[in-house]
Write an enzyme that holds these catalytic residues in place. Structure first.
Site, PDB file in Angstrom:
ATOM      1  N   ILE A   1     -23.505  60.015 -17.876  1.00  0.00           N
ATOM      2  CA  ILE A   1     -24.708  60.572 -18.500  1.00  0.00           C
ATOM      3  C   ILE A   1     -25.672  59.471 -18.954  1.00  0.00           C
ATOM      4  O   ILE A   1     -26.865  59.709 -19.126  1.00  0.00           O
ATOM      5  CB  ILE A   1     -24.297  61.469 -19.695  1.00  0.00           C
ATOM      6  CG1 ILE A   1     -25.359  62.520 -19.998  1.00  0.00           C
ATOM      7  CG2 ILE A   1     -23.973  60.658 -20.940  1.00  0.00           C
ATOM      8  CD1 ILE A   1     -24.908  63.600 -20.968  1.00  0.00           C
TER       9      ILE A   1
ATOM     10  N   ASN B   1     -12.126  50.749 -19.205  1.00  0.00           N
ATOM     11  CA  ASN B   1     -12.111  50.242 -20.572  1.00  0.00           C
ATOM     12  C   ASN B   1     -10.881  50.787 -21.297  1.00  0.00           C
ATOM     13  O   ASN B   1     -10.505  51.944 -21.118  1.00  0.00           O
ATOM     14  CB  ASN B   1     -13.382  50.679 -21.314  1.00  0.00           C
ATOM     15  CG  ASN B   1     -14.607  49.930 -20.833  1.00  0.00           C
ATOM     16  OD1 ASN B   1     -14.546  48.734 -20.547  1.00  0.00           O
ATOM     17  ND2 ASN B   1     -15.727  50.616 -20.722  1.00  0.00           N
TER      18      ASN B   1
ATOM     19  N   HIS C   1     -10.506  56.833 -17.643  1.00  0.00           N
ATOM     20  CA  HIS C   1     -11.504  57.041 -16.594  1.00  0.00           C
ATOM     21  C   HIS C   1     -11.859  55.700 -15.970  1.00  0.00           C
ATOM     22  O   HIS C   1     -11.780  54.657 -16.616  1.00  0.00           O
ATOM     23  CB  HIS C   1     -12.761  57.717 -17.147  1.00  0.00           C
ATOM     24  CG  HIS C   1     -13.318  57.052 -18.372  1.00  0.00           C
ATOM     25  ND1 HIS C   1     -12.764  57.214 -19.617  1.00  0.00           N
ATOM     26  CD2 HIS C   1     -14.359  56.212 -18.529  1.00  0.00           C
ATOM     27  CE1 HIS C   1     -13.451  56.495 -20.492  1.00  0.00           C
ATOM     28  NE2 HIS C   1     -14.418  55.867 -19.856  1.00  0.00           N
ATOM     29  N   LEU C   2     -12.253  55.786 -14.717  1.00  0.00           N
ATOM     30  CA  LEU C   2     -12.626  54.599 -13.942  1.00  0.00           C
ATOM     31  C   LEU C   2     -14.129  54.648 -13.692  1.00  0.00           C
ATOM     32  O   LEU C   2     -14.639  55.622 -13.139  1.00  0.00           O
ATOM     33  CB  LEU C   2     -11.855  54.646 -12.610  1.00  0.00           C
ATOM     34  CG  LEU C   2     -12.091  53.553 -11.587  1.00  0.00           C
ATOM     35  CD1 LEU C   2     -11.700  52.185 -12.124  1.00  0.00           C
ATOM     36  CD2 LEU C   2     -11.297  53.857 -10.309  1.00  0.00           C
TER      37      LEU C   2
HETATM   38  P1  AMP Z   1     -16.076  54.299 -21.965  1.00  0.00           P
HETATM   39  O1  AMP Z   1     -16.977  53.506 -22.856  1.00  0.00           O
HETATM   40  O2  AMP Z   1     -15.358  53.471 -20.949  1.00  0.00           O
HETATM   41  O3  AMP Z   1     -15.145  55.200 -22.760  1.00  0.00           O
HETATM   42  O4  AMP Z   1     -17.021  55.243 -21.102  1.00  0.00           O
HETATM   43  C1  AMP Z   1     -17.371  56.545 -21.479  1.00  0.00           C
HETATM   44  C2  AMP Z   1     -18.567  56.916 -20.648  1.00  0.00           C
HETATM   45  O5  AMP Z   1     -18.760  58.318 -20.726  1.00  0.00           O
HETATM   46  C3  AMP Z   1     -19.873  56.257 -21.136  1.00  0.00           C
HETATM   47  O6  AMP Z   1     -20.374  55.415 -20.092  1.00  0.00           O
HETATM   48  C4  AMP Z   1     -20.788  57.438 -21.426  1.00  0.00           C
HETATM   49  O7  AMP Z   1     -22.121  57.221 -21.044  1.00  0.00           O
HETATM   50  C5  AMP Z   1     -20.141  58.553 -20.615  1.00  0.00           C
HETATM   51  N1  AMP Z   1     -20.382  59.900 -21.090  1.00  0.00           N
HETATM   52  C6  AMP Z   1     -20.403  60.350 -22.360  1.00  0.00           C
HETATM   53  N2  AMP Z   1     -20.648  61.671 -22.396  1.00  0.00           N
HETATM   54  C7  AMP Z   1     -20.801  62.078 -21.112  1.00  0.00           C
HETATM   55  C8  AMP Z   1     -21.072  63.327 -20.475  1.00  0.00           C
HETATM   56  N3  AMP Z   1     -21.242  64.455 -21.178  1.00  0.00           N
HETATM   57  N4  AMP Z   1     -21.169  63.352 -19.129  1.00  0.00           N
HETATM   58  C9  AMP Z   1     -21.008  62.226 -18.402  1.00  0.00           C
HETATM   59  N5  AMP Z   1     -20.728  61.022 -18.937  1.00  0.00           N
HETATM   60  C10 AMP Z   1     -20.627  60.943 -20.269  1.00  0.00           C
END
Ligand code: AMP
Ligand code: ZN
Length: 113
Positions: free
Chosen positions: A31, A87, A100-101
């Site tokens: 997002i 992460n 998640h990747l």
């Molecule tokens: P991390 O920092 O590795 O936990 O990555 C989490 C990712 O999820 C971040 O890059 C956010 O921008 C993304 N994110 C958060 N909410 C959403 C959402 N509703 N849809 C898609 N991605 C999201």
């Protein structure tokens, strides 16, 4: 039912375009993209961390990396290059505690090494 963001997306409780789905995982657009291509490949089951006791079935990791490399091809970045990032916990800046990747590419990325 848990309150996890990615589990809610998987269950359809939060709208998001599912770009790919198989029996192990699914993929969505990030997002808040940091690059022209920024996708997330996410296990369908709630796994928080990449630790041996969290992941009962390591085929999920195989599937995540396979899907990411396929998505790199379909998003046109397999030749120019890309980065795959997982992460983990506080020091990495992990925001969502569901494994998640990240697939990131489409421009020149800053070096990390
Ligand atoms: P991390 O920092 O590795 O936990 O990555 C989490 C990712 O999820 C971040 O890059 C956010 O921008 C993304 N994110 C958060 N909410 C959403 C959402 N509703 N849809 C898609 N991605 C999201
Ligand atoms: Zn979850």
């Amino acid at each position: 039912m848990n309150d996890c963001l990615f589990c809610k997306i998987y269950r359809g409780e939060i709208p998001s375009e599912i770009l790919y789905k198989d029996e192990h995982c699914f993929a969505i657009k990030d997002i808040n993209p940091v690059s022209p291509v920024h996708l997330l490949v996410i296990p369908s089951v709630h796994v928080t961390y990449l630790q041996i006791f969290e992941i009962e079935d390591f085929r999920v990791l195989n599937s995540m990396y396979r899907i990411a490399t396929e998505l790199a091809v379909t998003n046109g970045i397999s030749k120019s290059g890309y980065r795959l990032v997982i992460n983990q916990k506080k020091d990495s800046g992990q925001q969502v505690p569901h494994l998640h990747l990240h697939l990131i590419g489409g421009h020149k990325l800053a070096g990390i090494g």
